[in-house]
Enzyme design. Structure first.
Site, mmCIF file in Angstrom:
data_model
loop_
_atom_site.group_PDB
_atom_site.id
_atom_site.type_symbol
_atom_site.label_atom_id
_atom_site.label_comp_id
_atom_site.label_asym_id
_atom_site.label_seq_id
_atom_site.Cartn_x
_atom_site.Cartn_y
_atom_site.Cartn_z
ATOM 1 N N ASP A 83 0.783 -1.251 -0.105
ATOM 2 C CA ASP A 83 0.064 0.085 -0.063
ATOM 3 C C ASP A 83 0.972 1.227 0.015
ATOM 4 O O ASP A 83 2.018 1.240 0.186
ATOM 5 C CB ASP A 83 -0.834 0.004 1.256
ATOM 6 C CG ASP A 83 -0.134 -0.169 2.546
ATOM 7 O OD1 ASP A 83 0.732 -0.993 2.545
ATOM 8 O OD2 ASP A 83 -0.730 0.764 3.490
ATOM 9 N N GLU B 114 -0.594 -2.054 5.429
ATOM 10 C CA GLU B 114 0.390 -1.557 6.506
ATOM 11 C C GLU B 114 0.406 -0.449 7.010
ATOM 12 O O GLU B 114 0.494 -0.235 8.268
ATOM 13 C CB GLU B 114 2.095 -2.192 6.001
ATOM 14 C CG GLU B 114 2.829 -2.229 7.004
ATOM 15 C CD GLU B 114 3.428 -0.636 7.455
ATOM 16 O OE1 GLU B 114 3.663 -0.524 8.591
ATOM 17 O OE2 GLU B 114 3.717 0.062 6.725
ATOM 18 N N GLU B 115 0.003 0.473 6.128
ATOM 19 C CA GLU B 115 0.133 1.937 6.665
ATOM 20 C C GLU B 115 -1.070 2.422 7.267
ATOM 21 O O GLU B 115 -1.250 3.607 8.147
ATOM 22 C CB GLU B 115 0.379 2.914 5.604
ATOM 23 C CG GLU B 115 1.513 2.676 4.796
ATOM 24 C CD GLU B 115 2.788 3.194 5.439
ATOM 25 O OE1 GLU B 115 2.629 3.543 6.588
ATOM 26 O OE2 GLU B 115 3.867 3.377 4.918
ATOM 27 N N HIS C 85 7.925 8.858 3.842
ATOM 28 C CA HIS C 85 6.656 9.689 4.412
ATOM 29 C C HIS C 85 6.733 10.834 3.756
ATOM 30 O O HIS C 85 5.755 11.648 3.724
ATOM 31 C CB HIS C 85 6.287 9.410 5.588
ATOM 32 C CG HIS C 85 5.808 8.035 5.744
ATOM 33 N ND1 HIS C 85 4.632 7.884 6.759
ATOM 34 C CD2 HIS C 85 6.081 6.846 5.675
ATOM 35 C CE1 HIS C 85 4.334 6.576 7.110
ATOM 36 N NE2 HIS C 85 5.277 5.868 6.269
ATOM 37 N N ARG D 54 18.547 -5.371 14.210
ATOM 38 C CA ARG D 54 19.136 -5.712 15.631
ATOM 39 C C ARG D 54 18.131 -6.968 15.998
ATOM 40 O O ARG D 54 17.217 -7.127 15.753
ATOM 41 C CB ARG D 54 19.053 -4.837 16.265
ATOM 42 C CG ARG D 54 17.741 -3.982 16.842
ATOM 43 C CD ARG D 54 17.545 -2.871 17.484
ATOM 44 N NE ARG D 54 18.470 -2.797 18.812
ATOM 45 C CZ ARG D 54 18.282 -3.293 19.813
ATOM 46 N NH1 ARG D 54 16.931 -3.845 20.196
ATOM 47 N NH2 ARG D 54 18.884 -3.178 20.971
#
Length: 398
Positions: free
Chosen positions: A79, A137-138, A368, A180
């Site tokens: 998306d 996802e957003e 973004h 990480r």
């Protein structure tokens, strides 16, 4: 490495796909054009394809030819964002007010590239690969919907490991991998507050109940709460991004509002902040004789990389691309990611890959931004790593 060689052969195809996707960004869960571009790109590959029912997802299963075995899941989100693009690329968005400002077009193209590479190696795979193309996802979180619709068991059994990557447009030099172990990205919750007073003329505030100074006091008190009630080594970020109230400078309104995002990195601190913030909001309003409506809305959980899978991914990156291409992040990132739902169910790892198009990553527009610019020359590397992780993981578990 054969995966790198094969991915390089598909460079032109996946770059072309990425740019086609970039031109037609779509939002949230309903992405028909994006879905069709994915289906067209996968056409002819030996895949078992299932489409989502509640969203425009694509799940593709590649059956390994070297006998039944473990299952690896690879994920790419689809998306875009409600951002008006301000780049000058020739393949800029053709949908006004929408932009692939977070690089999900690269994620999709890279996952298609991995499907092409692994299809070429199918006869050697001692297990199956699930390709998870995910909308939303957003926004509302497409991952839990796909999980509910069976993506983790799409191969007929639960996936043994899951891998995903996210590109960045800034901060790191082009081509740098990073991640990480343990907590990698934050939980993202929302705090919605309405302070209820009683309106009156601005010249006689004592005749009403002014919600605005109470709301302002709550906003600043939340920051004090973070510094005095939360362990500095298990941090919390509370950002009030929206405040609304009133219509004119000399009118005290009946109510005032704010919306905040809350970022935490452990479930214990998340629960503590939820309880403490509601207590603070209600207590301060009561102290001033006002009422309040407060809602703490749970969002994406903490993205947690399995330590063994992180070690495996790091070793693979170093082996395939060299030690100078990987950086272990000392701290988690405050962004949030709904791949966290997958990692709650399946051990795996989430990785970052820099696609920064600028020679100065520190000054480059971030994800973004309407100026975010992603260098798609990294696409073969992204496809190769996803494929290589699948190949090695299948052989290791087989």
């Amino acid at each position: 490495m054969r995966t790198r060689e094969l991915a390089e052969q598909f460079r032109e195809e996946i770059v072309t796909l990425r740019r086609a996707l970039h031109e037609v960004p779509e939002y949230d869960l309903d992405l028909p054009k994006t879905q069709q571009l994915i289906l067209d790109a996968l056409d002819g590959l030996p895949l078992e394809i299932t489409l989502g029912k509640e969203l425009s997802s694509v799940t593709a299963v590649l059956r390994g030819g070297a006998g039944p075995g473990p299952v690896v899941l690879l994920r790419g989100d689809m998306d875009a964002l409600p951002v008006t693009e301000r780049t000058d690329v020739p393949f800029a968005s053709q949908h006004p007010g929408m932009m692939h400002a977070c690089g999900h077009d690269l994620h999709v193209a890279g996952l298609v590239g991995a499907a092409k590479v692994l299809s070429a190696l199918r006869d050697e795979l001692p297990g199956d690969v699930v390709f998870m193309f995910q909308p939303g996802e957003e926004t509302s979180g497409g991952a839990p919907i796909m999980i509910r619709e069976g993506v983790l068991d799409a191969a007929g059994r639960r996936a043994d490991a899951a891998y995903g990557l996210h590109v960045g447009s800034s901060s790191e030099p082009l081509g740098m991998w990073s991640s990480r172990p343990g907590s990698f990205m934050a939980a993202a919750d929302q705090l919605h507050v309405r302070v209820i007073g009683s309106g009156t003329h601005g010249s006689t505030p004592y005749r009403g109940k002014d919600p605005i100074p109470v709301l302002c006091e709550i906003v600043t008190a939340l920051q004090t709460m973070v510094t005095r009630q939360v362990d500095v080594f298990d941090p919390t970020v509370i950002t009030v991004g929206r405040i609304a109230g009133g219509t004119k400078e000399n009118i005290i309104p009946d109510d005032a509002f704010f919306d905040a995002t809350v970022r935490t990195f452990s479930e214990a601190t998340r629960a503590k902040v939820q309880e403490a913030s509601i207590r603070l909001v209600e207590g301060l309003a009561a102290a001033h004789g006002l009422q309040v409506e407060a809602e703490y809305q749970i969002g994406y959980p903490v993205t947690v990389n399995n330590e063994a899978e992180f070690d495996f991914a790091r070793e693979t990156i170093v082996d395939v691309f060299g030690a100078d291409r990987f950086r272990e992040r000392p701290n988690p990132r405050c962004g949030a990611e709904d791949f966290s739902y997958v990692l709650q169910e399946v051990p795996g790892v989430y990785l970052n890959l820099s696609a920064c198009a600028s020679a100065d990553p520190d000054a480059a527009p971030d994800n973004h931004s309407p100026l975010a610019n992603f260098d798609d020359s990294v696409l073969p590397d992204g496809a190769a790593l996803l494929a290589e992780l699948a190949v090695r993981r299948l052989h290791r578990a087989g």
